[in-house]
Design an enzyme around this catalytic site. Structure first.
Site, mmCIF file in Angstrom:
data_model
loop_
_atom_site.group_PDB
_atom_site.id
_atom_site.type_symbol
_atom_site.label_atom_id
_atom_site.label_comp_id
_atom_site.label_asym_id
_atom_site.label_seq_id
_atom_site.Cartn_x
_atom_site.Cartn_y
_atom_site.Cartn_z
ATOM 1 N N LYS A 291 0.825 -1.208 0.000
ATOM 2 C CA LYS A 291 0.000 0.000 0.000
ATOM 3 C C LYS A 291 0.869 1.272 0.000
ATOM 4 O O LYS A 291 2.084 1.193 0.164
ATOM 5 C CB LYS A 291 -0.935 -0.025 1.215
ATOM 6 C CG LYS A 291 -1.956 -1.159 1.150
ATOM 7 C CD LYS A 291 -2.835 -1.063 -0.072
ATOM 8 C CE LYS A 291 -3.953 -2.078 -0.130
ATOM 9 N NZ LYS A 291 -3.550 -3.464 -0.292
HETATM 10 C C1 LIG Z 1 -10.068 -2.347 -1.601
HETATM 11 C C2 LIG Z 1 -9.442 -3.119 -0.488
HETATM 12 N N1 LIG Z 1 -10.126 -3.297 0.644
HETATM 13 C C3 LIG Z 1 -9.623 -3.979 1.681
HETATM 14 C C4 LIG Z 1 -8.371 -4.529 1.636
HETATM 15 C C5 LIG Z 1 -7.890 -5.362 2.779
HETATM 16 O O1 LIG Z 1 -6.756 -4.907 3.401
HETATM 17 P P1 LIG Z 1 -5.787 -5.923 4.178
HETATM 18 O O2 LIG Z 1 -5.020 -6.652 3.148
HETATM 19 O O3 LIG Z 1 -4.924 -4.996 4.987
HETATM 20 O O4 LIG Z 1 -6.626 -6.789 5.016
HETATM 21 C C6 LIG Z 1 -7.605 -4.368 0.485
HETATM 22 C C7 LIG Z 1 -6.265 -4.938 0.460
HETATM 23 O O5 LIG Z 1 -5.544 -5.198 -0.336
HETATM 24 C C8 LIG Z 1 -8.149 -3.657 -0.609
HETATM 25 O O6 LIG Z 1 -7.460 -3.501 -1.754
#
Ligand SMILES: Cc1ncc(COP(=O)(O)O)c(C=O)c1O
Length: 464
Positions: A291
């Site tokens: 990210k």
């Molecule tokens: C649009 C979106 N929502 C939620 C997430 C979830 O995040 P995490 O991977 O930190 O759980 C991601 C992760 O890549 C994402 O791209």
């Protein structure tokens, strides 16, 4: 060639002279009849020294055991077949066994990944500071600092740090009381974490189409999907683009719906001068390693409501009363972030503006290099919105050929997400997806990292 051969009974000084003679870093050992009887690489030589050999020692048969050899005239394909990770040098001999040439397999070692975290001395210092403080779980100065600084950056009153972006969405749904029997409208083009969190909350997702220009959830489709069971909307600022937050907030107000902004991919993106994450009831962020800023794994919920902030803090900590230890007033979870993660987050936050500018610049360089080929359409800049570059995103009718050509050259390419409703486990939640399908078929992300060789990419793509 001659200088790189030495006799089976040479001393180690002669051996290293032969190894040093050609860039291949290998000595070809010959027997009393000058025929090839072994090879010794610079690595073999190092290991011999470690075993206690000295420069005046002489080679013995056990120093150059079995080796792979090719016959003069063997095809390139045959030569390549003889190579492996360990065997990169193949001596070539004539019919009598005399060395005539050698083949070196130089495999591409430089891989260009799609993303990589930018970590330097500040991350290390803060992390070590958290480590030596012994506050390595979910209490410590960096948690408070990260929550305060990141919510200030977004323009929200409260930030609740959690263990990842998926649980952030789940926590937000639980805090808003969204659950069984409630419908939650989400875009069909998003990472599956969005829908999984809705299902974890036992609510029913409704997958609606996105806008062709912005790639984000379409307010018109939201409006069409609303019914008396609809309780919330989760707009996702996908691939760094801000959703139409004006349209969405108007609809939410009109139908008394909750809004959770999923900002996992859009730290710093703006709609009409306001950062995304500051519009809805709650916003969620991810700090996964790919990210815009990262804490390794990590996430945050953000809100302007003191009440929701309080509820989310309690829920992320097992539902325990914030005043009375071990007194549980609601069913909660362990969704806490550690002080170690937050320490990295604080350091990352100090350079978020530079990272955003750097990523914009990556996109510019792609455009400059590739536009004249006419193969790619870039993500649009939309008036009134500031998109951020998370992973450089584009569309192409030649997606498959581009992806294959780049991957063959060790350059990673990421396809867009599949439409959620195309996957059997989610298909029953389909509402509409015409544009999402089109975008998913043509969309891809290009490496968004330092040291991309834009010239090389241009050369590769000009041949497809
Ligand atoms: C649009 C979106 N929502 C939620 C997430 C979830 O995040 P995490 O991977 O930190 O759980 C991601 C992760 O890549 C994402 O791209």
């Amino acid at each position: 060639m001659k200088g790189s051969t030495c006799k089976y009974n040479s001393n180690f000084r002669e051996l290293i002279t032969a190894i040093d003679h050609e860039p291949a870093g290998t000595a070809f050992i010959t027997d009393e009849n000058e025929k090839l009887c072994g090879i010794v690489t610079d690595g073999d030589f190092r290991r011999m020294l470690l075993k206690g050999k000295s420069m005046d020692d002489h080679l013995s048969k056990s120093d150059f055991g079995d080796f792979v050899v090719a016959k003069k005239g063997e095809s390139m394909e045959a030569l390549l077949k003889k190579t492996s990770k360990k065997i990169r040098i193949i001596p070539i001999v004539d019919d009598e066994g005399f060395l005539v040439d050698y083949f070196v397999y130089r495999h591409q070692t430089r891989f260009t990944p799609i993303a990589e975290p930018t970590l330097d001395n500040t991350e290390y210092r803060y992390l070590m500071d958290a480590f030596t403080s012994t506050w390595i779980s979910s209490r410590g100065k960096y948690i408070d600092q990260f929550e305060e600084n990141f919510s200030n950056f977004i323009g929200c009153k409260y930030g609740v740090a959690v263990s990842n972006g998926t649980v952030a969405i789940h926590l937000a749904l639980e805090a808003l009381g969204v659950g069984e029997g409630d419908e939650v409208i989400i875009p069909d083009l998003t990472f599956a974490a969005t829908i999984n969190a809705v299902l974890l909350a036992k609510a029913t997702p409704v997958l609606v189409d996105v806008d062709l220009e912005s790639w984000t959830i379409s307010p018109d489709e939201i409006e069409k999907a609303i019914n008396p069971n609809t309780k919330a909307i989760i707009p996702v600022h996908v691939y760094g683009q801000a959703c139409d937050m004006e349209g969405i907030m108007d609809i939410a107000k009109k139908h008394d719906l909750k809004v959770i902004e999923d900002c996992a991919e859009a730290h710093g993106a703006e709609f009409k001068g306001k950062r995304v994450g500051s519009f809805g009831d709650i916003a969620t962020f991810s700090f996964f390693a790919n990210k815009i800023i990262t804490t390794g794994e990590g996430g945050m919920c953000m809100t302007n409501s003191a009440e929701l902030d309080d509820r989310m803090r309690q829920m992320r900590d097992h539902g325990m009363s914030r005043e009375k230890k071990y007194w549980h007033e609601m069913i909660g979870f362990n969704y806490r972030m550690t002080n170690l993660q937050a320490a990295i987050g604080c350091a990352q936050l100090e350079k978020i503006d530079q990272l955003l500018e750097r990523n914009d610049n990556f996109e510019k360089q792609y455009k400059e290099a590739l536009d004249e080929l006419g193969l790619i359409q870039w993500q649009k800049e939309i008036e009134g919105r500031r998109k951020v570059v998370w992973l450089v995103a584009c569309l192409s009718d030649h997606k498959e050929a581009i992806s294959n050509a780049l991957r063959e050259n060790s350059i990673d390419v990421r396809p867009f997400f599949y439409c959620l409703s195309d996957m059997p486990i989610y298909s029953k939640y389909h509402f509409s997806n015409k544009n999402a399908k089109l975008l998913s078929e043509k969309g891809m992300n290009l490496p968004t990292v330092e040291n991309v060789d834009y010239g090389l990419i241009k050369k590769i793509l000009s041949q497809i």
